[in-house]
Write an enzyme that holds these catalytic residues in place. Structure first.
Site, PDB file in Angstrom:
ATOM      1  N   GLU A   1       0.845  -1.199   0.000  1.00  0.00           N
ATOM      2  CA  GLU A   1       0.000   0.000   0.000  1.00  0.00           C
ATOM      3  C   GLU A   1       0.875   1.242   0.000  1.00  0.00           C
ATOM      4  O   GLU A   1       1.943   1.246   0.622  1.00  0.00           O
ATOM      5  CB  GLU A   1      -0.923  -0.020   1.225  1.00  0.00           C
ATOM      6  CG  GLU A   1      -1.929  -1.153   1.215  1.00  0.00           C
ATOM      7  CD  GLU A   1      -2.903  -1.095   2.395  1.00  0.00           C
ATOM      8  OE1 GLU A   1      -2.815  -0.141   3.210  1.00  0.00           O
ATOM      9  OE2 GLU A   1      -3.749  -1.996   2.502  1.00  0.00           O
TER      10      GLU A   1
ATOM     11  N   HIS B   1      -8.266   1.060   1.711  1.00  0.00           N
ATOM     12  CA  HIS B   1      -8.071   0.960   3.163  1.00  0.00           C
ATOM     13  C   HIS B   1      -9.010   1.916   3.909  1.00  0.00           C
ATOM     14  O   HIS B   1      -8.588   2.774   4.689  1.00  0.00           O
ATOM     15  CB  HIS B   1      -6.616   1.248   3.536  1.00  0.00           C
ATOM     16  CG  HIS B   1      -6.185   0.534   4.787  1.00  0.00           C
ATOM     17  ND1 HIS B   1      -4.957  -0.042   4.944  1.00  0.00           N
ATOM     18  CD2 HIS B   1      -6.840   0.299   5.958  1.00  0.00           C
ATOM     19  CE1 HIS B   1      -4.862  -0.590   6.145  1.00  0.00           C
ATOM     20  NE2 HIS B   1      -5.997  -0.385   6.773  1.00  0.00           N
TER      21      HIS B   1
END
Length: 531
Positions: free
Chosen positions: A263, A281
């Site tokens: 990420e 997220h």
């Protein structure tokens, strides 16, 4: 002087005000966390650091954090904090695991609906002017089996919501007892059975060595044909490349992912596949959750800095404010017992055995252990504290054993510690008297009643006449004033010990003079923090 806290990320003004209302001096600099050089320059001024995800607490930052005692992360993830470096530095790392539980659980349920009914793709198609009813055939959740991997705080909420949707819930969690599973009205199963039976699988475990890649290629191939996978927990729990291949083959009907192995996820094997729903997220991204975790971290940090209460720490046992009050004298006893052993021991420690008896055995033993181990290590490493001591002990290969037992003597409770080195074993016991003051009650198996003084002199000798007189005379000749004196012996004519309480620290020359008499087996000045 009031503790000083730096808020280096975007926390709500309400959370910042909590620090002020609790009497803490707080500097709110929400963009400072992005400037690592500036943060390193100023961090030495602060006792506490409140962050979100933008601030990176690296070993370099911690090296400059000469006064730092606690880092508070508003949120559950602490990947941006070097916890090992913080522990070695003696800095507590806290997070807020409960502030976003409902939000994250709700997101998992929403993702399950989205993948079951292909909502994102259907929305994009409809808004593009198409009307493809037959293309987006979905599936009901009612009567389907949901497999929950990890039935803790968030997973437990998902189980509850799923039962409300009339789903059958099976859960895999090594820490879930049969009694708790029955209370939650879920069926506890092994992982292989969950994989075989579940129509939907949702993950709610942290990323650890034990859970990493828990849905590996091998395990994904064990799943029921047509299964749908939801991951709103942590990237790295699922082999994303293997899952992508199984989606392409038709074995897996769909997936909904809020977290990814890397990420921010700019590229991923799952992107662009049919019936795959991805979000960036967002598990904790609700107004309520962001406010809750900010308020929670402010309260937790304030409690620790003002009262010593520890909650939701990742590298220190939790101690409530009530426990801190009751345990205060016992923590002092533990520190002093460790301090005595540490100052008396010149060789490397191999093992520490701690016995808690009676009232002491009802306390928070993890916290007491930390205090005792820190006391032992401070003699050679003054910078060690309750946070760093267990880490350093583990690094040194010290074996630590703890025993809890019911009241076994005249004292309502006591702590006894025995330390083993290459050459010997040394033991001491202590308790808290009714006046709240720590006492040493046994040294080397010899019963004694000794308060803990700031400056003490410990001697051992053969129990023969004249020793005490000689000790007093020599201390007087060297202008060392005795404040008090305590004696003990194993038996008449056996080994005797004496503890002298001094008005000030004793010069090394006095120790040498006492040793030169040949009357004493041991002569050791001891220093304790009795404040």
């Amino acid at each position: 002087m009031a503790p000083k806290v730096l808020v280096s990320d975007k926390l709500s003004e309400t959370a910042v005000q909590i620090f002020r209302d609790r009497g803490i001096d707080v500097d709110f600099m929400p963009d400072l966390g992005k400037d690592k050089d500036k943060l390193a320059e100023v961090i030495g001024q602060y006792d506490g650091l409140a962050i979100r995800s933008a601030t990176k607490v690296t070993p370099t930052i911690l090296e400059h954090a000469t006064n730092l005692k606690v880092v508070g992360r508003a949120g559950i993830g602490t990947d941006n904090v070097d916890k090992e470096a913080a522990s070695k530095k003696g800095v507590i790392v806290m997070n807020t695991p409960f502030g976003n539980m409902i939000t994250t659980a709700e997101h998992a349920i929403a993702m399950m609906f989205a993948v079951a009914r292909q909502i994102p793709a259907a929305d994009a198609s409809t808004q593009a002017g198409k009307w493809e009813k037959s293309k987006f055939m979905g599936t009901e959740l009612t009567a389907k089996t949901l497999g929950v991997i990890g039935a803790g705080n968030i997973g437990g909420i998902v189980c509850d919501r799923a039962r409300g949707l009339k789903m059958k819930v099976v859960a895999y969690d090594p820490f879930l007892s049969e009694e708790k599973a029955a209370q939650m009205q879920v069926e506890k199963v092994e992982l292989d059975e969950l994989l075989r039976r579940a129509d939907f699988i949702t993950l709610h475990v942290p990323l650890t060595d034990g859970t990493r890649n828990i849905l590996s290629k091998e395990n994904l191939e064990k799943t029921k044909k047509g299964v749908r996978i939801i991951n709103c927990a942590r990237g790295g729990l699922v082999d994303e490349a293997a899952l992508a291949e199984l989606i392409k083959s038709g074995h897996v009907a769909g997936a909904a992912f809020d977290v990814f192995a890397e990420e921010p996820a700019k590229e991923n094997p799952l992107f662009g596949l049919p019936n795959v729903v991805c979000t960036p997220h967002l598990g904790a991204s609700t107004t309520e959750a962001q406010e809750n975790v900010a308020l929670q971290v402010a309260e937790q940090m304030s409690d620790y800095l003002l009262t010593g209460a520890v909650s939701n720490a990742l590298n220190m046992p939790s101690v409530t404010a009530e426990e801190a009050k009751v345990m205060g004298p016992w923590i002092k006893v533990a520190e002093h017992l460790g301090g005595f052993i540490g100052q008396m021991t010149e060789e490397a420690v191999k093992a520490i055995n701690i016995t808690y008896d009676g009232e002491a055995a009802t306390m928070n033993l993890e916290a007491l252990n930390c205090a005792l181990i820190a006391g032992i290590m401070k003699a050679s490493s003054p910078e060690v504290n309750m946070v760093s001591a267990p880490v350093i002990a583990k690094e040194r290969g010290i074996q630590i054993a703890t025993t809890r037992q019911e009241q076994s003597g005249v004292f309502e409770g006591y702590i006894k510690v025995a330390v083993t080195t290459e050459k010997r074993e040394r033991s001491i016991a202590g308790t808290v008297f009714s006046d709240g003051k720590p006492r040493f009650i046994q040294i080397k198996g010899i019963n004694i009643d000794a308060e803990v003084g700031e400056h003490m002199l410990y001697t051992t000798n053969e129990d023969v006449p004249g020793i005490i007189g000689k000790l007093g005379t020599m201390l007087g000749e060297h202008k060392v004033n005795l404040a008090n004196f305590t004696l003990g012996r194993s038996a008449q004519g056996g080994e005797a010990i004496a503890i002298a309480y001094l008005d000030e620290a004793m010069d090394a020359s006095v120790v040498d003079a006492l040793k030169a008499t040949g009357l004493f087996r041991q002569v050791k000045p001891l220093e304790f923090d009795v404040v």
